[in-house]
Design a protein around this motif. Structure first.
Motif: not given
Length: 337
Positions: A74-81, A214-231
């Motif tokens: 996305p164009q917004s990420l080009l400027l932020e990353d 064994d300590r991995f808990d899928p409920a403690l994975v928050a998926e977000v779409p982009l590598y950005d601050f708001s996510c």
């Protein structure tokens, strides 16, 4: 009436240097002439103000002397990353030395893909560097069908047909960083997993899961779409709502980690006393956070340089079999964890 100035030609250079037009052409095209003739021709070029007609020469040679830099973000990420900028500058440095122009092409929609595909098919570039292609991305097939010299930054799962790539071991680095976070005594560790639709995000999630075992808990994975601050802000709020006792977080990028730390401040949680947090990239974001961010160093400039070098080797017809490269990405430990 103003008279239009006449453009100096090869004939003018030859007359001023006292040599044949063919000798001048050999110098302009990188051929061999005597040192005396070369010196005379270079002096004549300066004297008459000759500027080579690059467009005409490229038409004859069927070369554009341009390389496309395709950013599938996305164009917004080009400027932020900052990583994207560093990769771009690294590539441009190599292309500049080789006297190639870099053409930036942003692909942020299906229409962009169609437009860029037409542009590439038109022969306007001699090769391409492709950044952030997803698995099954249409641009992968376009590049392969054209047989265009190309290098991918990262390696989508369906990358094939001998197209080389430059990247890092995202899974291994994420695994090492998560293991070190665990060694600080954190008991409830979650992840803000960004961009899992591409190889980098998916591999970082794999490394995180492998480290926790064994300590991995899928409920403690928050998926977000982009590598950005708001996510990062959104992902951290999701994790806090899921388990307020969370005391460790692996954020999939430094920008995501910075957003997570903002959400933690808003929630009255301190870093690293209440929650240890680590990021990924070692970008400028890592030093702007308070406290400074523990992270993985991604050699973005070197990635760009290597990608440009691989493309130019293909354009020149050099063998690039098994030329793909994995660069080192060490942990940089600071005080956020």
């Amino acid at each position: 009436m103003t008279r239009k100035l006449r453009r100096a030609t090869v004939h003018d250079v030859a007359a001023a240097a006292g040599v044949s037009r063919g000798t001048v052409s050999r110098v302009l095209n990188g051929g061999y002439v005597s040192a005396e003739a070369r010196t005379a021709i270079e002096a004549a070029i300066a004297e008459v103000g000759y500027v080579p007609n690059t467009a005409a020469r490229n038409l004859v040679m069927r070369r554009s002397h341009a390389i496309g830099f395709l950013a599938l973000e996305p164009q917004s990420l080009l400027l932020e990353d900052p990583n994207i900028g560093a990769i771009m500058l690294g590539a441009n440095a190599v292309l500049s030395v080789a006297d190639y122009q870099m053409v930036n092409l942003v692909i942020d929609s299906a229409r962009d893909t169609e437009r860029v595909a037409r542009y590439l098919s038109g022969g306007f570039v001699d090769g391409a560097i492709i950044l952030s292609a997803r698995t099954h991305d249409p641009i992968i097939r376009v590049i392969a069908d054209l047989g265009l010299p190309a290098t991918f930054v990262g390696h989508p799962a369906d990358l094939s047909r001998g197209i080389p790539f430059v990247g890092i071991d995202n899974a291994g680095s994420a695994r090492a960083l998560t293991t070190r976070l665990m060694a600080t005594g954190r008991r409830t560790i979650g992840m803000i997993a960004a961009a899992v639709d591409r190889d980098s995000g998916a591999d970082r999630l794999i490394g995180f899961r492998e480290a926790l075992g064994d300590r991995f808990d899928p409920a403690l994975v928050a998926e977000v779409p982009l590598y950005d601050f708001s996510c990062g802000v959104k992902g951290m709020r999701t994790l806090l709502a899921q388990d307020p006792a969370i005391d460790g977080v692996f954020a999939a990028s430094d920008a995501v980690a910075a957003g997570a730390m903002e959400a933690l401040r808003d929630a009255g949680r301190t870093v690293p006393d209440d929650i240890g947090i680590v990021g990924f990239d070692d970008s400028s974001w890592a030093m702007r956070t308070q406290p400074p961010l523990s992270t993985v160093h991604q050699p973005a400039t070197d990635i760009g340089r290597a990608a440009a070098d691989l493309v130019l080797r293909q354009v020149r017809g050099e063998d690039h079999t098994a030329a793909s490269m994995i660069l080192e990405s060490p942990i940089v430990w600071r005080t956020s964890a």
